[in-house]
Design an enzyme around this catalytic site. Structure first.
Site, PDB file in Angstrom:
ATOM      1  N   LYS A  87       1.140   3.462  -6.458  1.00  0.00           N
ATOM      2  CA  LYS A  87       2.206   3.166  -5.742  1.00  0.00           C
ATOM      3  C   LYS A  87       2.389   1.392  -6.139  1.00  0.00           C
ATOM      4  O   LYS A  87       1.576   0.677  -6.655  1.00  0.00           O
ATOM      5  CB  LYS A  87       1.594   2.748  -4.545  1.00  0.00           C
ATOM      6  CG  LYS A  87       2.564   2.354  -3.048  1.00  0.00           C
ATOM      7  CD  LYS A  87       2.126   2.560  -1.801  1.00  0.00           C
ATOM      8  CE  LYS A  87       3.012   2.076  -0.738  1.00  0.00           C
ATOM      9  NZ  LYS A  87       2.318   1.952   0.647  1.00  0.00           N
ATOM     10  N   SER A 143       5.416   4.621   3.903  1.00  0.00           N
ATOM     11  CA  SER A 143       6.057   3.829   2.979  1.00  0.00           C
ATOM     12  C   SER A 143       5.745   4.319   1.378  1.00  0.00           C
ATOM     13  O   SER A 143       6.718   4.254   0.764  1.00  0.00           O
ATOM     14  CB  SER A 143       5.572   2.414   2.845  1.00  0.00           C
ATOM     15  OG  SER A 143       4.043   2.302   2.599  1.00  0.00           O
ATOM     16  N   SER A 194       1.384   5.229   6.449  1.00  0.00           N
ATOM     17  CA  SER A 194       2.026   5.408   4.931  1.00  0.00           C
ATOM     18  C   SER A 194       1.635   6.213   3.994  1.00  0.00           C
ATOM     19  O   SER A 194       2.334   6.245   3.097  1.00  0.00           O
ATOM     20  CB  SER A 194       2.245   3.763   4.467  1.00  0.00           C
ATOM     21  OG  SER A 194       3.262   3.065   5.240  1.00  0.00           O
TER      22      SER A 194
END
Lengths: 97, 479
Positions: free
Chosen positions: B78, B153, B177
């Site tokens: 990420k 997210s 997330s």
């Protein structure tokens, strides 16, 4: 929960964020709606439990074994928008008045 | 039999690599090909140019007998996890050109294990959102239906694992997330116990809630990744020592279900049906299902949307356009700040900073932040009490399947409600895993759903056990 445009302006000033006129209206609406939702916590009973957000404990290390001076300087300064030699360059902080 | 690279697990790839049925380079190139073919998903923000060099290093480790289970495994990170020398933008304009000056602790652990970093994945800006629509670099599309969001997210990380353009990925989970996008994309996602994985080198959102964790195709793979990244780190003062982290749990037998909470307003009927069926399957597999009452869970979301923005507003004060990141020039220093932050941050980030500034401001602190902290303790205690009578708590991971791109982007409160089942876990700091629980048909698409299992602090090994059992019953159900 009423939020006025001047409240939004005040918060934006505190947060150091420039906000357009159009966005102020959107934020006014959104903040009102979100605050109305989260205000449900004021109604909850049995709140008298002790407050401790996270466990507060100091974690210290020995003040020893420093890294070699300057080995990170260039990498870090390279990220700065403006520099002068080995310093980050900033506009003056104290006013003339 | 031809090998379907998209279905390959870490465990299977590892076997192929150590038995020399495949070289690391062959594996890496096959994965790069998948990444190229799925470019339209916009899951990767960048694919690194040194994948082949990394493959060589990993191959050498294997050839010399120094490999681990993760050596040579193509992996995605990420975009809020630092990799030295690589851009880490947190999908924000303010960090668009920021190059990490050091490795995150988790990066170093994966690097030492011989993982191959394929690229960095798209996300909601600063991990604020549940759809990746808040990325400054465009939305990621759900591999199961490209008109829908992958969740967020960590939507990019979920999408790359689901589409097969990495065998595993890391995400971060502040309020769901990892678990929510895992459910939306049909993969496994683990939010570890707060303090069991170091936060050093993660771009902070809400420090008392943030935790890094794995995405994988199977629970076993998630366990392999977790075992690699967990552990004490002196650079994170909230990191626990290894004696806690390595606690072995007894085999879980009793699953508690907070029925009242699960049947909250706005939960899709089909999600509830899938949940009931999943519980029935676990009962048949020998688990006892027990009804529990956890009324404080219902306030989790409200507590979260006070604590989180409060921490966001203080954490993001560091972005000042002076030391790093986007800079816009004004008449004086104050204007520099106002413009750099106003232009550098996206809309949702600005909204949350203002919200956090409000709940922390004089006159409101006690009624919002102070109160939320008290309720956080209450929720923790209620959970502890519940775990006295059950080993695991189960809920659906999300109240609905993946929604359409654009469906909620103008209604922040509706977007926040998608986190209802996941946020209480972060508030209490306990671990939870989302495991795929089947599909529902929506038009021409089959949309995945997820089952969330929650354990007490340091209960990861129990989560892996129950998760593997759940995979087994899912598998036998499909045949």
């Amino acid at each position: 929960m009423t939020i006025e445009i001047k409240d939004v302006e005040h918060l934006a000033g505190l947060a150091r964020i420039a906000v357009s006129e159009e966005e102020k209206k959107i934020l006014q609406h959104d903040l009102e709606e979100i605050l109305a939702y989260v205000s449900q916590i004021k109604e909850v009973e049995g709140q008298k439990s002790k407050v401790k957000s996270g466990e507060l404990r100091n974690v210290m290390r020995e003040d020893s074994e420093p890294h070699e001076a300057g080995i990170f300087t260039e990498d870090i300064l390279k990220q700065a928008p403006a520099r002068e030699g080995n310093r980050i360059s900033v506009k003056k902080i104290l006013g003339n008045s | 039999m031809t090998l379907d690279i998209k279905q390959l697990t870490i465990k299977q790839a590892h076997e192929l690599l150590i038995n020399k049925k495949m070289s690391v380079l062959e594996l890496a190139e096959a994965i790069l090909k998948v990444a190229e073919d799925t470019r339209d998903l916009n899951a990767y923000l960048e694919i690194f140019d040194d994948v082949r060099e990394q493959a060589e290093v990993a191959q050498k480790m294997i050839d010399e007998g120094k490999g681990t289970t993760l050596t040579g495994i193509p992996f995605a990170m990420k975009d809020n996890i630092l990799i030295k020398g690589r851009i880490a933008s947190a999908s924000s304009k303010i960090l668009e050109n920021y190059t990490a000056t050091y490795d995150a602790h988790v990066t170093k652990k994966l690097r030492d294990a011989g993982v191959i970093f394929v690229g960095r994945t798209n996300m909601d800006e600063f991990a604020m959102g549940g759809s990746t629509e808040n990325s400054a670099f465009g939305v990621t599309k759900n591999p199961h239906d490209k008109t829908r969001v992958p969740g967020g997210s960590s939507g990019g990380s979920a999408a790359v694992v689901a589409s097969g353009s990495a065998l595993g990925a890391l995400g971060t989970d502040t309020g769901g997330s990892i678990r929510q996008p895992a459910a939306f994309c049909g993969v496994v996602g683990l939010k570890p116990t707060y303090g069991s994985v170091s936060r050093s080198g993660l771009i902070a959102m809400a420090s008392s809630l943030d935790q890094a964790g794995p995405f994988a195709k199977t629970v076993e793979d998630a366990e392999i990744i977790f075992d690699c990244i967990k552990g004490h780190d002196s650079m994170d003062s909230t990191s626990y020592t290894d004696e806690f982290i390595n606690i072995k749990n007894k085999k879980p037998k009793i699953i508690g279900v907070p029925t009242e909470f699960v049947h909250a307003k706005g939960v899709d009927e089909r999600v509830l049906k899938n949940f009931e069926e999943s519980l029935e399957q676990m009962k048949n597999a020998g688990y006892e299902i027990k009804e529990i009452s956890l009324p404080s869970l219902a306030h989790g979301l409200a507590v979260y949307y006070i604590l989180m923005p409060a921490e966001v507003s203080s954490n993001l004060a560091r972005f000042d356009g002076v030391r790093y990141g986007y800079h816009a020039d004004g008449q004086n220093l104050l204007e520099d700040y106002m413009r750099s932050r106003g232009e550098g941050f996206g809309r949702e980030v600005r909204r949350r900073i203002l919200l956090g500034t409000y709940v922390l401001s004089a006159g409101y602190y006690d009624s919002y932040y102070g109160r939320a902290c008290a309720l956080r303790e209450m929720l923790k205690k209620d959970l502890e009490k519940a775990f006295g009578g059950v080993d695991i708590i189960a809920t659906p991971t999300t109240p609905t399947p993946a929604f359409k791109i654009g469906e909620k982007s103008n209604d922040p409160l509706q977007m926040y409600l998608a986190d209802i089942f996941t946020v209480p876990v972060n508030i209490a700091g306990v671990p939870a895993i989302s495991v795929p629980s089947g599909f529902i048909k929506e038009g021409d698409s089959m949309l995945p759903l997820g089952m969330q299992f929650i354990a007490p602090h340091f209960g990861e090994s129990a989560l892996f056990e129950v998760g593997k059992d759940f995979e087994k019953v899912q598998e036998s159900n499909r045949i």
